[in-house]
Design a protein around this motif. Sequence first.
Motif, short mmCIF file in Angstrom:
data_model
loop_
_atom_site.label_atom_id
_atom_site.label_comp_id
_atom_site.label_asym_id
_atom_site.label_seq_id
_atom_site.Cartn_x
_atom_site.Cartn_y
_atom_site.Cartn_z
N UNK A 10 37.03 39.15 43.74
CA UNK A 10 35.72 39.78 43.60
C UNK A 10 35.82 41.29 43.43
N UNK A 11 36.89 41.90 43.94
CA UNK A 11 37.05 43.35 43.87
C UNK A 11 37.75 43.83 42.61
N UNK A 12 38.50 42.96 41.94
CA UNK A 12 39.33 43.38 40.82
C UNK A 12 38.60 43.25 39.50
N UNK A 13 38.87 44.17 38.55
CA UNK A 13 38.21 44.11 37.24
C UNK A 13 38.87 43.08 36.32
N UNK A 14 38.15 42.67 35.29
CA UNK A 14 38.73 41.82 34.26
C UNK A 14 39.76 42.62 33.47
N UNK A 15 40.86 42.00 33.04
CA UNK A 15 41.86 42.71 32.23
C UNK A 15 41.42 42.81 30.77
N UNK A 16 40.35 43.59 30.53
CA UNK A 16 39.78 43.66 29.18
C UNK A 16 39.98 45.01 28.52
N UNK A 55 38.72 26.46 31.39
CA UNK A 55 39.62 27.51 31.84
C UNK A 55 40.83 26.90 32.52
N UNK A 56 42.02 27.32 32.07
CA UNK A 56 43.26 26.94 32.74
C UNK A 56 43.89 28.21 33.28
N UNK A 57 44.09 28.26 34.59
CA UNK A 57 44.68 29.44 35.21
C UNK A 57 45.69 28.98 36.26
N UNK A 58 46.86 28.56 35.78
CA UNK A 58 47.90 28.06 36.65
C UNK A 58 48.72 29.19 37.26
N UNK A 106 37.79 38.20 26.44
CA UNK A 106 37.52 37.29 27.55
C UNK A 106 36.07 37.33 28.00
N UNK A 107 35.19 37.86 27.16
CA UNK A 107 33.79 38.02 27.55
C UNK A 107 33.09 36.69 27.81
N UNK A 108 33.61 35.61 27.20
CA UNK A 108 33.00 34.29 27.39
C UNK A 108 33.44 33.63 28.69
N UNK A 109 34.47 34.17 29.32
CA UNK A 109 34.99 33.57 30.55
C UNK A 109 34.06 33.92 31.71
N UNK A 110 33.25 32.96 32.12
CA UNK A 110 32.29 33.13 33.20
C UNK A 110 32.62 32.11 34.28
#
Length: 476
Positions: A63-69, A252-255, A77-81
């Motif tokens: 929750x504290x970290x920004x998106x790597x954009x 979303x796949x985030x392994x 990654x704007x569609x990743x919600x």
Amino acid sequence: MSSDQDHLRETDTEKRFEFKKEENSAFEAEKGLTEETIRVISEDKDEPQWMLDRRLRALEQFQEMPMPDDWPGAPDLSEVDVDEIVPYIRPDIETRGGAENWEDLPDEIQDTFDKLGIPEAEKNALSGVGAQYESEIVYQNMQERWEEKGVIFCDMDKAVQEHEEIVKEYFMTKAVPPSDNKFAALHGAIWSGGSFVYVPEDTNVDMPVQAYFRMNSDGMGQFEHTLIVAEENSEVHYIEGCSAPKYSAFNLHSGGVEVFVKENAHVQYSTVQNWSKNTYNLNTKRAIAEKDATMEWVSGSMGSKATMLYPSTILKGPGATDNHITIAMAGEGQNIDTGAKVYHNAPDTKSTIESKSITKDGGRTNYRGLVHMADGAENSSTSVECDALMFDNESTSDTMPYMEIQENKVDVAHEATVGKIGDEDVFYLESRGLDDDDAKQMIVAGFIEPLTEELPIEYAVEMNRLIELEMEGSLG
């Protein structure tokens, strides 16, 4: 060639990967990522308090970290919600932690993995196999001869319960802490399933072990965790396969992968990923190699809408070696951002990185890499080679190497080539009796050979078939 390999060549690869089953789950979490959701998942898994505590700390970091954009050329990654993702679906099977016999699985799950060829691969080429469907392992088996030698191959949820001290020591504490990046934190909060591999000292597992991860439901996330510990003088080859059918909603796949290669041990980690074009594939994978250890990464990635994948190795012991081989393929609407990171933190260490990319129909690939030579890593060496092959003028391929050199007595080399399929090469092959499409496919097969020759024959055949499938309709 054996009849099994003939059968593999004749298989309709598109049908094998694109089919989809009706959803039939025993438990499905609400969409989104909240503390309540994490507590519900942890309770459903009957986890110890320390694992729940780690999940909640990872949630706070996410929750504290920004998106790597803000990276140059990074995928959109704007569609990743995450609020629109179902983070956890437990399949409707009676045996938690996976059945030991295919016959004990529900018919629809058996049929899924039968079509993907998992039972056949287990019978012919593997020491053990695990199969994950949605968020949990549904099948797990290891040959008895390896269990007798103390080799452990089980799903991560079972490992938390039965091998708690090992998991507690290594799980997201040394290789991939949740603070590494936003998606590592997401993974730490919501992980489910995956593989635990432990190889005792002086043990050589001479046949690969494999895990296969399958997403079936629209709008879900899959967050499996793989933890491999290879003790001194041991050896193991782990193969990971991933796929998903076509969806109307994004998935979303985030392994997460953590590998610990102890003194004079050897680990090869191979992955062939064929996600749907609605899937965002965002992983964090890292190995720590000690004195005279060898770590090898062999990665093939295609199919997803966007991939960000940079397996990394920390060479912390003198004489440690790391080798990366990566192939990425991107077509229309796809952005495949892959690469490698190597940290030379000890003297006399060595690394090689070989990246191959193929683009067509306006797709985009990028090599994004980092090599760090720490002060004191004297007599270490690295070689980076990036080759890109493009089918048309609309496709793009970029190379973004980054070198941090803090030691003078090192050897660093980098080479990059970008080119289109040459008319003279195609003409030569046509003069030998091939048509235009077959000539171009042969050129591509030769281009990716450094990867396929590192895979067992069954997986090399499958990799070539996937490339052929991606190329259909794009040639000429």
